[in-house]
Design a protein around this motif. Structure first.
Motif, PDB file in Angstrom:
ATOM      1  N   GLN A   1      12.858 -26.038  30.243  1.00  0.00           N
ATOM      2  CA  GLN A   1      12.992 -25.904  31.693  1.00  0.00           C
ATOM      3  C   GLN A   1      13.016 -27.265  32.375  1.00  0.00           C
ATOM      4  O   GLN A   1      13.709 -27.453  33.383  1.00  0.00           O
ATOM      5  N   LEU A   2      12.240 -28.213  31.832  1.00  0.00           N
ATOM      6  CA  LEU A   2      12.284 -29.566  32.375  1.00  0.00           C
ATOM      7  C   LEU A   2      13.670 -30.173  32.195  1.00  0.00           C
ATOM      8  O   LEU A   2      14.187 -30.867  33.090  1.00  0.00           O
TER       9      LEU A   2
ATOM     10  N   LYS B   1       4.799 -23.036  38.775  1.00  0.00           N
ATOM     11  CA  LYS B   1       4.937 -22.219  37.571  1.00  0.00           C
ATOM     12  C   LYS B   1       4.458 -22.981  36.344  1.00  0.00           C
ATOM     13  O   LYS B   1       3.718 -22.448  35.500  1.00  0.00           O
ATOM     14  N   TRP B   2       4.895 -24.215  36.211  1.00  0.00           N
ATOM     15  CA  TRP B   2       4.486 -25.007  35.055  1.00  0.00           C
ATOM     16  C   TRP B   2       2.973 -25.261  35.039  1.00  0.00           C
ATOM     17  O   TRP B   2       2.333 -25.216  33.994  1.00  0.00           O
ATOM     18  N   TYR B   3       2.421 -25.544  36.215  1.00  0.00           N
ATOM     19  CA  TYR B   3       0.987 -25.871  36.272  1.00  0.00           C
ATOM     20  C   TYR B   3       0.134 -24.676  35.848  1.00  0.00           C
ATOM     21  O   TYR B   3      -0.771 -24.806  35.011  1.00  0.00           O
TER      22      TYR B   3
ATOM     23  N   LEU C   1       8.961 -24.693  40.431  1.00  0.00           N
ATOM     24  CA  LEU C   1       8.742 -25.152  39.061  1.00  0.00           C
ATOM     25  C   LEU C   1       7.372 -25.798  38.890  1.00  0.00           C
ATOM     26  O   LEU C   1       6.690 -25.584  37.880  1.00  0.00           O
TER      27      LEU C   1
ATOM     28  N   VAL D   1       7.157 -19.360  31.352  1.00  0.00           N
ATOM     29  CA  VAL D   1       7.127 -20.530  30.473  1.00  0.00           C
ATOM     30  C   VAL D   1       6.562 -20.180  29.108  1.00  0.00           C
ATOM     31  O   VAL D   1       7.087 -20.578  28.073  1.00  0.00           O
TER      32      VAL D   1
ATOM     33  N   PHE E   1       8.508 -25.289  28.216  1.00  0.00           N
ATOM     34  CA  PHE E   1       8.324 -26.269  29.288  1.00  0.00           C
ATOM     35  C   PHE E   1       9.374 -27.370  29.215  1.00  0.00           C
ATOM     36  O   PHE E   1      10.005 -27.730  30.216  1.00  0.00           O
TER      37      PHE E   1
END
Length: 695
Positions: A556-557, A603-605, A600, A540, A553
């Motif tokens: 990818q969202l 990974k995002w967190y 996801l 990210v 972010f």
């Protein structure tokens, strides 16, 4: 018995007697043929009676006809005598020549045979071979007679070579004239006897003659004139006698002889003469073909193409200016001939000349020594596209094939090597020409489909996917130009390009509303799934850099939301292809989406906490809540949709979260945070458990 009954019987008997006498008189008055027919009547009646009996008799199934065994025809046995009669004369002619040569050597070593005697014996031998050959040929032994006549030509050339080169009795001019006389005699004999063997003998001897005599004093013009006249003579004889092999042997020997001359003598300063000879030969062959003197079969077409390629190779010997001029004249010549064939409505000739003219224009373009090869590349693309239009418009398969090869190679070169980083550049112009010509080719394919695709345009619809990929590559190159002067990192730049790609793919998705665009939509969906898979494992952002986190972010969202919308459309039967056609099991698809969301989320967190530099205990604290929330949501949503495996995965995840709580969190966070975490998790878990019990 009463008197009346007796009287009646008597009258009947009298009547029968009178009727019998009348029948006898009638038989005597009829002709013998009628009598014979009358005699046949009882036979016919008997036959008809017999037939009636057979019909009345019960039907009996006739016996199956006897199987007739078809014997294979015996294979034709090898006729040894015939084979020997065909080959032995040739073998023994060769043996005889060797014996004569060795005998001559012995005689020369002993001093019996002087040099003049040797030359005289050679020419006398040719006369004897000619006499015997014509005699045997005339008496019906044609094979043996032709063998002797072939020896007549070979021995005459060898004797002339010896008289000139070994003994010096004949100067070059006289030796050359004598050799040409033997070759002319061989051509006349081959024409008289219609023998291809003699034509081959004459061809081989004729092309070897200048090298045997070594040609002292002969200029390049004399040599090339002789070779050209010999080729035309042999070519004419081959065509007039419909000889196939001598036709090609003559063609090959012509180019080999010129090549050997150029290598041995260096051809320094004689390049123009050699190329001029080849051009005359090329034009002569072309004239023969246009007049129909050459059978327009596949072999003749291949020869025409091959001769054109050889001519191009010979033209490379010229200087740059002459080379470009000759290539241009050849291109104009073939274009004019193609127009001429079109006006004559000769479809086959039109197709052949169009194909060669497209190739000639391509060679003419490549001949230019342009300062920038990109201009040449644009011309090749235009040449291939125009040739494809002409071939499709007038339905000439050869032109389509030639143009397709040129356009394909130019396209591969553009895709593999040519990129641009400046908007106003020749590279960008090449790409614009490439896209425009590609659109023109597809338009022409739909407007004038080839014979194989008339009424079956599915193949063209499928090939649109290749154009779709090219358009996406162009969009990516333009996006790179826009990002070239920005100060964003490589990761952010990559995500911006991915976002532009997503927008383009979403726009291409709606191509299914066009009757030709079904495969374009399929290609867009396939490319989106591939990009989503790559995005799933793409980082990210960088650690400690907040700006490098937000854009990746949201990109990818956007991919995750688009993927969710696509799956929901499939569930609601609003996708461009129905679920039954896709043969998808939605519970398994849901499990796959569950795995995607889980990856996801984590990974995002972790990227978010790294970008904003959270402490470890707060990272673990919030992460546990997220995992429990994801697990509870999976169980609830799976139960609502009736997806058993989604609920099982959610339940397993709850167990993993509990283990994490006691193994990882318990050892990594402080007592205060630990107490708050366990209290909140316990309360939330109890409330959720109570909710499940109510359900």
């Amino acid at each position: 018995m009463s008197e009346e009954l007796k009287d009646l019987i008597k009258r009947v008997a009298d009547l029968e007697g009178e009727v019998g006498s009348l029948k006898q008189q009638l038989r005597e008055m009829r002709s013998p043929q009628l009598v014979a027919k009358e005699q046949l009547k009882p036979v016919r009646s008997a036959v008809s009676t017999e037939s009636a009996r057979q019909v009345a008799a019960p039907k009996v199934k006739p016996a199956a006809p006897p199987t007739v065994s078809v014997e294979r025809q015996p294979r034709k046995e090898f006729n040894l005598e015939q084979a020997l009669s065909a080959w032995l004369p040739r073998v023994f002619m060769f043996i005889l020549l060797l014996g004569v040569l060795w005998g001559l050597k012995v005689g020369m070593d002993k001093g019996f045979i002087t040099n003049p005697v040797r030359v005289g014996m050679g020419y006398a031998g040719t006369a004897l071979l000619y006499f015997l050959g014509m005699r045997y040929y005339g008496s019906g032994k044609k094979g043996f007679g032709l063998t002797l006549l072939g020896g007549f030509i070979g021995l005459g050339i060898l004797t002339t070579f010896a008289a000139h080169h070994l003994y010096g009795y004949l100067n070059f001019t006289w030796a050359f004239l004598v050799g040409v006389a033997y070759i002319i005699a061989g051509l006349l004999l081959s024409r008289k006897t219609k023998s291809e063997t003699l034509t081959l003998f004459s061809a081989i001897a004729g092309f070897l003659l200048p090298f045997l005599l070594e040609g002292e004093g002969a200029t390049a013009i004399q040599f090339c004139s002789y070779i050209l006249l010999l080729f035309l003579s042999l070519f004419y004889v081959s065509l007039s006698q419909h000889h196939k092999y001598s036709f090609y042997v003559t063609y090959v020997l012509f180019h080999l002889t010129l090549l050997t001359y150029g290598i041995l003598d260096g051809a320094s300063g004689d390049e123009t003469i050699l190329v001029g000879t080849v051009l005359v030969q090329h034009l002569a062959l072309l004239v023969f073909y246009l007049k129909g003197s050459i059978s327009r079969s596949v072999f003749s077409e291949v020869l025409l193409y091959t001769n054109f390629v050889f001519t191009i190779g010979w033209i490379k010997l010229l200087d740059y200016g002459q080379e470009v001029t000759v290539y241009g004249l050849l291109a104009l010549l073939y274009i004019a001939l193609a127009v001429y064939a079109f006006r004559k409505k000769d479809g086959l000739l039109h197709g052949v000349l169009l194909a060669v003219s497209v190739f000639a224009v391509c060679v003419f373009i490549l001949a230019f020594n342009l300062e920038d090869s990109r201009v040449r590349l644009m011309l090749l693309l235009v040449n291939g596209a125009v040739g494809a239009w002409v071939g499709l418009r007038y339905d000439t398969l050869r032109t389509i094939f030639t143009s397709a090869i040129i356009y394909l190679f130019a396209s591969i070169f553009v895709l593999s090597t040519l990129q641009f980083s400046v908007f106003w550049s020749l590279e960008h112009a090449v790409w614009l020409v490439f896209l425009a010509t590609m659109g023109g080719v597809f338009y022409t394919l739909y407007r004038y489909p080839p014979a194989l695709l008339k009424g079956k345009t599915v193949g063209i619809d499928q090939s649109l996917v290749a154009g779709q990929v090219v358009v996406l590559l162009y969009v990516n190159l333009v996006t790179r130009i826009g990002l070239a002067h920005s100060q964003v990192s490589y990761g952010t730049s990559l995500h911006v390009q991915s976002m532009v790609l997503l927008v383009a793919l979403v726009a291409m998705y709606f191509c299914y509303r066009w009757r030709r665009g079904l495969y374009l939509t399929s290609g867009a969906v396939a490319l989106f799934l591939l990009a989503s898979f790559l995005m799933l494992f793409t980082s990210v952002g960088a650690y400690g850099v907040r700006g490098d986190f937000l854009i990746p972010f949201f990109v990818q969202l956007a991919y995750a939301v688009t993927l969710t919308v696509m799956v929901w459309a499939i569930m609601q039967e609003r996708f461009f292809v129905s679920q039954q056609v896709l043969k998808l099991r939605m519970p398994m698809v849901a499990v796959g989406m569950q795995v995607v969301y889980f990856i996801l989320l984590n990974k995002w967190y972790f990227a978010f906490t790294a970008a904003y530099t959270w402490d470890l205990e707060y990272v673990l604290f919030v992460h546990t809540f997220l995992l429990f929330a994801f697990a509870f949501g999976s169980v609830s949503f799976g139960g609502k949709m009736g997806w058993k495996y989604v609920k099982i995965v959610g339940a397993v995840l709850i167990g993993v979260c509990v283990l994490k709580l006691f193994i990882v969190d318990l050892a990594s966070i402080s007592i205060l945070v630990r107490a708050i975490l366990f209290i909140i998790v316990g309360i939330v878990g109890l409330l959720y458990s109570r909710t499940l019990l109510k359900e």
